[in-house]
Design an enzyme around this catalytic site. Structure first.
Site, PDB file in Angstrom:
ATOM      1  N   ASP A  35      14.478  -3.277   6.035  1.00 51.69           N
ATOM      2  CA  ASP A  35      15.889  -2.933   6.165  1.00 51.69           C
ATOM      3  C   ASP A  35      16.403  -2.245   4.900  1.00 51.69           C
ATOM      4  O   ASP A  35      17.183  -1.286   4.971  1.00 51.69           O
ATOM      5  CB  ASP A  35      16.704  -4.189   6.469  1.00 51.69           C
ATOM      6  CG  ASP A  35      16.297  -4.823   7.787  1.00 51.69           C
ATOM      7  OD1 ASP A  35      15.871  -4.072   8.696  1.00 51.69           O
ATOM      8  OD2 ASP A  35      16.387  -6.049   7.907  1.00 51.69           O
ATOM      9  N   LYS A  69       0.824  -1.219   0.000  1.00 51.65           N
ATOM     10  CA  LYS A  69       0.000   0.000   0.000  1.00 51.65           C
ATOM     11  C   LYS A  69       0.855   1.266   0.000  1.00 51.65           C
ATOM     12  O   LYS A  69       0.323   2.372   0.082  1.00 51.65           O
ATOM     13  CB  LYS A  69      -0.938  -0.006   1.204  1.00 51.65           C
ATOM     14  CG  LYS A  69      -2.030  -1.078   1.115  1.00 51.65           C
ATOM     15  CD  LYS A  69      -2.866  -1.155   2.383  1.00 51.65           C
ATOM     16  CE  LYS A  69      -2.135  -1.893   3.473  1.00 51.65           C
ATOM     17  NZ  LYS A  69      -2.980  -2.166   4.655  1.00 51.65           N
ATOM     18  N   GLY A  70       2.169   1.123  -0.073  1.00 48.22           N
ATOM     19  CA  GLY A  70       3.042   2.293  -0.129  1.00 48.22           C
ATOM     20  C   GLY A  70       3.489   2.748   1.247  1.00 48.22           C
ATOM     21  O   GLY A  70       3.696   1.943   2.151  1.00 48.22           O
TER      22      GLY A  70
END
Length: 311
Positions: free
Chosen positions: A255, A227-228
């Site tokens: 990461d 979903k960004g």
């Protein structure tokens, strides 16, 4: 011109990874498909991510005086990360992460801290000379919380920008920790724990990001996977659209995001540009299996960002 320096203060683990068709339910035993031993730890992963993005990168932390520790130090060095400030602890084993990865890319992780749990004020003092040349300090919560706070305080005193990845998340994370944090980068689950409510919609993500800023973080970036990302800054909240990819392993996504974010900020780019780089790095990482070996290189990240810009 000397490259900007990113210093990572955090965990160094060996990852014991089982590939399974699906994640086991409580009390269930599954037959795995494959097993591998790989270098990991959120701190070490983020250091490799930053180094592959082109930053002069140093790691500060601890490993055990054992074979796993030597393997991890060698991996960091091979990826261009300076390890002079990593202590070989003779009184603890190297940190271990037990990871199940399902075919759909989802994962479940148990971390046994080992030497990571013994990182203390003496390690913060080893951090000091590195911060004299640093542009960004990147920290996580796989080492003791009071030590993370001491590192953030030192970085603030020395004028070094800080990024806190609040993983693994603590329910009662003190506001003091956030107050010394320039940029906070929780995922949806971590943000939900920190604000005490579910985050399922874009509106809830925006409200959570604003709430975390109100608690002290200067910038709050909620990573939301496919979903960004939702970003709260002083003048408002905005959304970073996702890079659409087919995920095979989400272990190193956060990461990769944090490492690329740190490098872009260290190079003087604004938060919006840094988040685009970070989102592209995360998208590339989930298309590959593993943690450190999945970290993308700078040319790959910038090519994906440019592809989005011209499309």
């Amino acid at each position: 011109m000397m490259k900007p320096t990113v210093v990572v203060f955090g965990s160094i683990n060996i990852d014991l990874v089982a590939r399974v068709q699906r994640l086991p339910r409580p009390g269930e035993t599954l037959t795995g498909q494959r097993f591998e031993t790989t270098p990991g730890g959120k701190g070490a992963n983020q250091a490799v991510a930053a180094a592959r993005m082109g930053a002069r990168t140093a790691m500060v932390g601890r490993v055990g005086a054992d074979a796993f520790g030597e393997q991890l130090l060698a991996s960091l060095a091979e990826n261009g990360v300076a390890t002079d400030a990593v202590l070989r602890d003779t009184e603890a084993h190297t940190g271990v992460a037990l990871i199940n990865v399902a075919e759909n890319g989802h994962n479940a992780i148990v971390v046994v801290p080992g030497a990571n749990g013994r990182v203390e004020q003496a390690d913060v003092e080893r951090l000091r000379p590195l911060l004299e040349q640093a542009a960004v300090l990147l920290v996580q919560l796989e080492i003791p919380q009071e030590t993370v706070l001491a590192a953030l305080r030192l970085a603030r005193e020395m004028g070094v920008r800080t990024i806190l990845d609040p993983a693994p998340v603590h329910e009662n994370l003190p506001d003091e920790l956030l107050a010394f944090c320039d940029i906070l980068t929780p995922n949806e689950h971590e943000a939900a724990v920190l604000v005490g409510g579910a985050i399922e919609t874009a509106v809830e993500a925006s409200e959570a990001a604003e709430a975390l800023r109100a608690r002290g973080a200067q910038v709050a970036i909620l990573t939301r996977g496919e979903k960004g990302a939702t970003v709260a800054v002083a003048d408002g909240v905005w959304h970073q659209p996702p890079f659409r990819v087919n995920a095979v392993d989400t272990v190193g996504a956060g990461d990769a995001f944090n490492g690329a974010l740190a490098v872009a900020l260290a190079e003087g780019y604004d938060v919006a540009t840094a988040v685009r780089w970070a989102s592209a790095a995360g998208a590339l990482a989930v298309q590959r299996q593993g943690a450190q070996r999945a970290m993308p290189r700078r040319d790959e990240v910038l090519a994906l960002v440019e592809m989005r810009r011209v499309s």
